[in-house]
Design an enzyme around this catalytic site. Structure first.
Site, mmCIF file in Angstrom:
data_model
loop_
_atom_site.group_PDB
_atom_site.id
_atom_site.type_symbol
_atom_site.label_atom_id
_atom_site.label_comp_id
_atom_site.label_asym_id
_atom_site.label_seq_id
_atom_site.Cartn_x
_atom_site.Cartn_y
_atom_site.Cartn_z
ATOM 1 N N ARG A 64 16.554 51.457 -14.590
ATOM 2 C CA ARG A 64 16.634 51.931 -13.205
ATOM 3 C C ARG A 64 16.873 53.441 -13.148
ATOM 4 O O ARG A 64 16.334 54.136 -12.276
ATOM 5 C CB ARG A 64 17.779 51.183 -12.502
ATOM 6 C CG ARG A 64 17.871 51.480 -11.023
ATOM 7 C CD ARG A 64 18.701 50.433 -10.304
ATOM 8 N NE ARG A 64 18.700 50.665 -8.881
ATOM 9 C CZ ARG A 64 19.801 50.981 -8.187
ATOM 10 N NH1 ARG A 64 20.967 51.060 -8.783
ATOM 11 N NH2 ARG A 64 19.716 51.194 -6.896
ATOM 12 N N HIS A 68 14.783 56.214 -11.035
ATOM 13 C CA HIS A 68 15.436 57.101 -10.071
ATOM 14 C C HIS A 68 15.307 58.570 -10.481
ATOM 15 O O HIS A 68 15.306 59.447 -9.622
ATOM 16 C CB HIS A 68 16.901 56.711 -9.899
ATOM 17 C CG HIS A 68 17.078 55.480 -9.061
ATOM 18 N ND1 HIS A 68 18.271 55.119 -8.485
ATOM 19 C CD2 HIS A 68 16.188 54.523 -8.675
ATOM 20 C CE1 HIS A 68 18.115 53.990 -7.790
ATOM 21 N NE2 HIS A 68 16.864 53.611 -7.910
ATOM 22 N N HIS A 197 12.839 44.128 -11.690
ATOM 23 C CA HIS A 197 13.951 43.348 -11.125
ATOM 24 C C HIS A 197 14.103 41.980 -11.798
ATOM 25 O O HIS A 197 14.856 41.143 -11.328
ATOM 26 C CB HIS A 197 13.781 43.201 -9.604
ATOM 27 C CG HIS A 197 14.039 44.485 -8.870
ATOM 28 N ND1 HIS A 197 13.846 44.642 -7.514
ATOM 29 C CD2 HIS A 197 14.479 45.685 -9.319
ATOM 30 C CE1 HIS A 197 14.176 45.871 -7.163
ATOM 31 N NE2 HIS A 197 14.548 46.539 -8.235
HETATM 32 C C1 HEM Z 1 10.070 48.795 -5.115
HETATM 33 C C2 HEM Z 1 11.107 49.431 -4.652
HETATM 34 C C3 HEM Z 1 12.494 49.239 -5.187
HETATM 35 C C4 HEM Z 1 13.621 49.045 -4.453
HETATM 36 C C5 HEM Z 1 13.716 49.019 -2.947
HETATM 37 C C6 HEM Z 1 14.710 48.864 -5.388
HETATM 38 C C7 HEM Z 1 16.042 48.677 -5.020
HETATM 39 C C8 HEM Z 1 17.038 48.289 -5.882
HETATM 40 C C9 HEM Z 1 18.389 47.964 -5.496
HETATM 41 C C10 HEM Z 1 18.947 48.063 -4.088
HETATM 42 C C11 HEM Z 1 19.048 47.545 -6.601
HETATM 43 C C12 HEM Z 1 20.488 47.025 -6.687
HETATM 44 C C13 HEM Z 1 21.504 48.113 -6.754
HETATM 45 C C14 HEM Z 1 22.879 47.544 -6.567
HETATM 46 O O1 HEM Z 1 23.180 47.125 -5.449
HETATM 47 O O2 HEM Z 1 23.663 47.477 -7.538
HETATM 48 C C15 HEM Z 1 18.126 47.612 -7.684
HETATM 49 C C16 HEM Z 1 18.426 47.277 -8.984
HETATM 50 C C17 HEM Z 1 17.573 47.490 -10.036
HETATM 51 N N1 HEM Z 1 16.340 48.102 -9.982
HETATM 52 FE FE1 HEM Z 1 15.265 48.468 -8.329
HETATM 53 N N2 HEM Z 1 14.230 48.949 -6.658
HETATM 54 C C18 HEM Z 1 12.876 49.186 -6.591
HETATM 55 C C19 HEM Z 1 12.052 49.399 -7.669
HETATM 56 C C20 HEM Z 1 12.463 49.458 -8.968
HETATM 57 C C21 HEM Z 1 11.687 49.982 -10.068
HETATM 58 C C22 HEM Z 1 10.302 50.609 -9.935
HETATM 59 C C23 HEM Z 1 12.441 49.838 -11.181
HETATM 60 C C24 HEM Z 1 12.125 50.243 -12.598
HETATM 61 C C25 HEM Z 1 10.914 50.369 -13.079
HETATM 62 C C26 HEM Z 1 13.673 49.190 -10.783
HETATM 63 C C27 HEM Z 1 14.666 48.787 -11.637
HETATM 64 C C28 HEM Z 1 15.837 48.170 -11.247
HETATM 65 C C29 HEM Z 1 16.777 47.551 -12.172
HETATM 66 C C30 HEM Z 1 16.572 47.378 -13.665
HETATM 67 C C31 HEM Z 1 17.874 47.137 -11.408
HETATM 68 C C32 HEM Z 1 19.158 46.476 -11.923
HETATM 69 C C33 HEM Z 1 20.166 47.572 -12.194
HETATM 70 C C34 HEM Z 1 21.470 47.121 -12.825
HETATM 71 O O3 HEM Z 1 21.624 45.998 -13.258
HETATM 72 O O4 HEM Z 1 22.377 47.950 -12.888
HETATM 73 N N3 HEM Z 1 13.668 49.015 -9.439
HETATM 74 N N4 HEM Z 1 16.909 48.082 -7.234
#
Ligand code: HEM
Ligand SMILES: *[C@@H]1O[C@H](CO)[C@@H](O)[C@H](O)[C@H]1NC(C)=O
Ligand SMILES: *[C@@H]1O[C@H](CO)[C@@H](O)[C@H](O)[C@H]1NC(C)=O
Length: 333
Positions: A64, A68, A197
């Protein structure tokens, strides 16, 4: 007439040459550190492996973090810069703090320290993060992909930009598509990259509007499977401490990089509005289905899409710098 045509042909050649020259300068290369730091990727992999052996969830943070980083000022390591008394940096923006773990930033620090000892001033923080995100995918069971390198590090990091550049979890399909298009990525890339995700955790605050106050007609989001909603409500009570709880993003296989994220979308079990939004048109739902049933094709597409994402707004050649400490721009005391 002949002269003018010849002039035009010449002009076209000059233009083509200039364009290809600037393109060459702006490109990343495979094996970029082959001569200057041959162990670079090995060292990063080793640090990610050690950290994930202690806490496998850190892999998701690294993945993530790279996303970002790339969406805010390009993949220039700007997410790694610490805030100072005069500047609130990206990592302290609402989408990153507190959800990105301090331990994940320390993995980058540890790798960078070893790289500086081994080949001082050669490997950028932006490249370390790109390698680490790939390694997190691989160590979670995803397919290896090569990463063209040669990114240089930026000197600017502003928390405010995380709010304008990163898509929030309540975005609908059009908003998501537009948010990725602004970065040169297609809707298909967006669907593929959302597959990230399949690992990691989310705070309840990122989706609890879907459980408790969706809109004036529905308290609960009708696109969310009611059985799953009831389970989520157990873990995410409608209180401020409930909002701080965390749940796995893909409860079927929380730490495995597989396609069960897409299977969940087919079952109306996407966690965020932005996840379930991928099912909101026939064209995108078809792609969700393809990813769900063809794991190998998805894994290959994911690597390609990560390469594309890793190319956003990169600094190359003489732009930017190789930061000595990933948390601080060079020459800042
Ligand atoms: C499509 C639009 C996307 C949205 C709206 C989004 C939004 C989010 C949100 C809100 C979280 C949870 C954060 C929390 O509350 O702790 C999350 C987690 C995560 N996102 Fe996304 N995301 C998107 C795309 C992506 C992309 C493109 C990647 C990587 C290529 C990604 C990788 C991750 C990962 C791995 C987590 C888990 C993080 C953790 O366990 O600490 N996301 N995302
Ligand atoms: C959830 O909490 C909010 C704020 O405390 C309140 O306004 C709302 O009615 C609650 N919703 C449900 C379904 O309990
Ligand atoms: C509430 O959400 C439903 C389902 O998404 C939608 O059909 C409806 O128009 C929304 N109602 C309002 C008042 O926004």
């Amino acid at each position: 007439m002949a002269f003018r045509r010849g002039g035009r042909v010449l002009l076209a050649f000059v233009l083509a040459f200039c364009l290809s020259a600037t393109k060459l300068e702006a490109q990343l290369h495979k094996g970029y550190y082959f001569k200057t730091c041959p162990q670079a990727e090995f060292i990063v992999m080793d640090e990610v492996k050690k950290a994930m052996a202690a806490d496998i969830g850190l892999g998701a943070d690294l993945l993530r973090m790279h996303f970002h980083d790339c969406f805010v000022r390009g993949c220039d390591g700007s997410i790694l810069i610490d805030s100072t008394p005069d500047n609130t940096a990206e990592k302290d923006g609402r989408p990153n703090n507190p959800s990105l773990e301090a331990e994940a930033f320390e993995i980058i620090d540890n790798a960078k320290k070893r790289l500086e000892a081994e080949c001082r001033g050669k490997v950028s923080c932006a490249d370390v993060l790109a390698f680490a995100a790939r390694d997190a995918v691989v160590l979670s069971g995803g397919l290896y992909y090569e990463i063209p390198a040669g990114r240089r590090d930026g000197r600017v990091s502003k928390a405010s930009e995380t709010l304008t550049e990163l898509p929030p979890p309540f975005f609908d399909l059009n908003q998501l598509t537009w948010s990725f298009a602004r970065k040169g990525l297609t809707q298909d890339d967006m669907i593929t990259l959302s597959g990230a995700h399949t690992i990691g955790q989310s705070h309840c605050s990122s989706f609890n509007n879907r459980l408790y106050n969706f809109n004036s007609t529905f308290g609960q989001d009708p696109s969310l499977d009611p059985v799953y909603a009831a389970q989520l409500k157990q873990k995410c009570p409608n209180t401020s401490s409930g909002a701080n709880q965390q749940v796995p993003m893909d409860p079927n296989s929380p730490t495995t990089f597989d396609t069960s994220y897409y299977g969940s979308l087919l079952a109306h079990r996407g966690l965020f509005t932005s996840d379930q939004a991928l099912m909101s048109t026939p064209v995108t739902a078809q792609k969700v289905w393809e990813n769900a049933v063809n794991g190998l094709a998805f894994q290959k597409k994911f690597g390609e899409a990560m390469k594309k994402m890793g190319n956003i707004g990169v600094l190359t050649g003489s732009k930017g710098e190789i930061r000595e400490n990933c948390r601080v721009v060079n020459g800042f005391h």
